[in-house]
Design a protein around this motif. Sequence first.
Motif, PDB file in Angstrom:
ATOM      1  N   THR B 221      74.359  25.153  19.562  1.00  0.00           N
ATOM      2  CA  THR B 221      73.769  25.822  18.397  1.00  0.00           C
ATOM      3  C   THR B 221      74.687  26.937  17.918  1.00  0.00           C
ATOM      4  N   VAL B 222      75.008  26.919  16.640  1.00  0.00           N
ATOM      5  CA  VAL B 222      75.808  28.010  16.072  1.00  0.00           C
ATOM      6  C   VAL B 222      75.050  28.632  14.901  1.00  0.00           C
ATOM      7  N   TYR B 223      75.301  29.928  14.661  1.00  0.00           N
ATOM      8  CA  TYR B 223      74.731  30.565  13.469  1.00  0.00           C
ATOM      9  C   TYR B 223      75.835  30.798  12.451  1.00  0.00           C
ATOM     10  N   LEU B 224      75.498  30.582  11.186  1.00  0.00           N
ATOM     11  CA  LEU B 224      76.487  30.675  10.111  1.00  0.00           C
ATOM     12  C   LEU B 224      76.285  31.937   9.286  1.00  0.00           C
ATOM     13  N   GLY B 225      76.023  33.038   9.988  1.00  0.00           N
ATOM     14  CA  GLY B 225      75.807  34.293   9.280  1.00  0.00           C
ATOM     15  C   GLY B 225      74.458  34.334   8.604  1.00  0.00           C
ATOM     16  N   GLU B 226      74.276  35.395   7.803  1.00  0.00           N
ATOM     17  CA  GLU B 226      72.964  35.633   7.207  1.00  0.00           C
ATOM     18  C   GLU B 226      72.995  35.413   5.698  1.00  0.00           C
ATOM     19  N   ARG B 227      71.779  35.305   5.155  1.00  0.00           N
ATOM     20  CA  ARG B 227      71.597  35.352   3.704  1.00  0.00           C
ATOM     21  C   ARG B 227      70.612  36.468   3.410  1.00  0.00           C
ATOM     22  N   GLU B 228      70.954  37.275   2.441  1.00  0.00           N
ATOM     23  CA  GLU B 228      70.075  38.357   1.997  1.00  0.00           C
ATOM     24  C   GLU B 228      69.232  37.793   0.858  1.00  0.00           C
ATOM     25  N   CYS B 229      67.919  37.739   1.061  1.00  0.00           N
ATOM     26  CA  CYS B 229      67.042  37.094   0.068  1.00  0.00           C
ATOM     27  C   CYS B 229      65.921  38.027  -0.353  1.00  0.00           C
ATOM     28  N   SER B 230      66.201  39.317  -0.434  1.00  0.00           N
ATOM     29  CA  SER B 230      65.118  40.273  -0.666  1.00  0.00           C
ATOM     30  C   SER B 230      64.600  40.274  -2.091  1.00  0.00           C
ATOM     31  N   ILE B 231      65.453  39.911  -3.058  1.00  0.00           N
ATOM     32  CA  ILE B 231      65.010  39.987  -4.457  1.00  0.00           C
ATOM     33  C   ILE B 231      64.056  38.825  -4.728  1.00  0.00           C
ATOM     34  N   GLN B 232      62.772  39.149  -4.847  1.00  0.00           N
ATOM     35  CA  GLN B 232      61.749  38.114  -4.985  1.00  0.00           C
ATOM     36  C   GLN B 232      60.747  38.491  -6.055  1.00  0.00           C
ATOM     37  N   GLN B 236      58.509  34.689  -4.002  1.00  0.00           N
ATOM     38  CA  GLN B 236      59.500  33.613  -4.077  1.00  0.00           C
ATOM     39  C   GLN B 236      60.843  34.223  -4.422  1.00  0.00           C
ATOM     40  N   LYS B 237      61.879  33.678  -3.793  1.00  0.00           N
ATOM     41  CA  LYS B 237      63.213  34.253  -3.954  1.00  0.00           C
ATOM     42  C   LYS B 237      63.766  34.030  -5.357  1.00  0.00           C
ATOM     43  N   VAL B 238      64.522  35.001  -5.837  1.00  0.00           N
ATOM     44  CA  VAL B 238      65.123  34.920  -7.164  1.00  0.00           C
ATOM     45  C   VAL B 238      66.646  34.992  -7.066  1.00  0.00           C
ATOM     46  N   ILE B 239      67.132  35.916  -6.221  1.00  0.00           N
ATOM     47  CA  ILE B 239      68.571  36.065  -6.010  1.00  0.00           C
ATOM     48  C   ILE B 239      68.835  36.085  -4.508  1.00  0.00           C
ATOM     49  N   GLU B 240      69.863  35.359  -4.084  1.00  0.00           N
ATOM     50  CA  GLU B 240      70.243  35.366  -2.680  1.00  0.00           C
ATOM     51  C   GLU B 240      71.746  35.635  -2.596  1.00  0.00           C
ATOM     52  N   GLU B 241      72.148  36.263  -1.507  1.00  0.00           N
ATOM     53  CA  GLU B 241      73.579  36.475  -1.344  1.00  0.00           C
ATOM     54  C   GLU B 241      73.986  36.419   0.119  1.00  0.00           C
TER      55      GLU B 241
END
Lengths: 69, 450
Positions: B221-232, B236-241
């Motif tokens: 199992t590997v993790y590919l970093g994070e996504r910031e999904c706070s703008i909702q 429901q998400k609107v912008i992710e980075e």
Amino acid sequence: MEVLSNMAGNVWKITVKPGDQVTEGQDVVILESMKMEIPISAEVSGIVDEITVNEGDFVNDGDVVIKLK
Amino acid sequence: MFTKILIANRGEIAARIIRTCKKMGIKTVAIYSEADINSPHVEMADESYLIGPPRVNESYLKMEKIMEVALQANVDAIHPGYGLLSENPEFSKKCAENNIVFIGPSPSTISQMGSKIEARKLMSHAGVPIVPGTDAPLADVEEAVREAKNIGYPIMLKASAGGGGIGMQRVDDEEGLRRAFQGNQKRAKDFFGDGAMFLEKLILNPRHIEIQLLADKEGNTVYLGERECSIQRRHQKVIEEAPSPFIDELTRKEMGGAAVRAAQAIGYENAGTVEFIMDEHKNFYFLEVNTRLQVEHPVTEEVTGLDLVEQQIRIANGETLTISQKDVQLNGHAIEVRIYAEDPNTFFPSPGTITSFSIPSGENIRHELAVGQGSVVTPFYDPMIAKLIVKGLTRNEAIKSMGKVLEQYKVEGIKTNIPTLKRIVNHPEYISGNTTTSFIDSYLKTAKVN
């Protein structure tokens, strides 16, 4: 007096019944469109004369959903 | 390798999956409803089958019909995309019964994670931090009131089977909880067929940050970093980075480690996402596991250089991961905006015909879409019509080019949230990285968009 749907969608819930007194701005039908609940409200006050849709029906923008007297 | 895959989805994600299949030399089968006859995915696939009327319960959710097409077309595997049947353990089970590979985790993993109450329990045992709250379905509103006294207000009332913000509400006191309980329980029952409710302490000014995982059948199992999904908006998400402007290398490692523990605790296989909520002091808590490809997966692809759909297909084919954790390097910064067919002020849906559609192209600009000039946006499906992904060397550079690209992004005939998106990416609080889930309510609700 007629209450019209303001968009296309499925009738999710009817919140009034014939004979009910509704006031201006009161929600009378709730539509489900694009995964969202959209309330349709009466633009004027009146008494519910006839409900022209059933829960689960598909309505288009501009369709009559409720008749008031 | 598989020779033929059926895509049990529609819209941009069906088109995106077909693209990777073509690259890998795999034949594709599309399904479509009467409302989607002119959709690009129908044209792109090697074979396409009409499966029913527009409504999802008569088409894209009809398991028997889809299985019938899969058998008729003789496919090796089914990719469910996101939404629709992607997190339905019954569907995954049906695939197995018909000797068709479901591209996703096992039915038991999906059902364990489909119950939020069950997931909380499992994660807590695996040493993954969870938000303080209740650990069993609430019997009634009286029990909710008693439990809420112990947890302390404000509280989030949630549906165990919920999603997309449905059956979920913030309550600030006992009166509010009493008012909210029944309505949300009924909604959860209507939408998900399960009215089990639970409580979580409300995390103030939270961020929504998630970790992308890949896990093969051997448990690598590997993790590919994070996504910031706070703008909702409306949960429901609107912008992710990616990456998040809020977290540092150490926090990333801690969250990645927790996400890997979470996955290993449930024997997770394929691509998945562990969602966390983070408070102002960078304490993070488990929210849920999404046992599928996410809408926002492109930002991770842009910064890691990996094709997540290809990884999903290879894992489902039984291949071992060819990357280890040390091979995962994050380069640059990627931002995705979701283009919704909706009124930018009320966030109400805006179905209709797209009379004109013109979008800029260029290096570091990626479009995921399934609409164009003349497309009809129907009320039957999710209002998201397109995704725009922009990459830069730094976050500032990505924000600047996103602003420019949005200026040239023209959709006419329907209302879209493009004016809202422009305001967000030009907002000083967004630029400074102050992205909490209350962003839109705090900074955008007061002034109206023209």
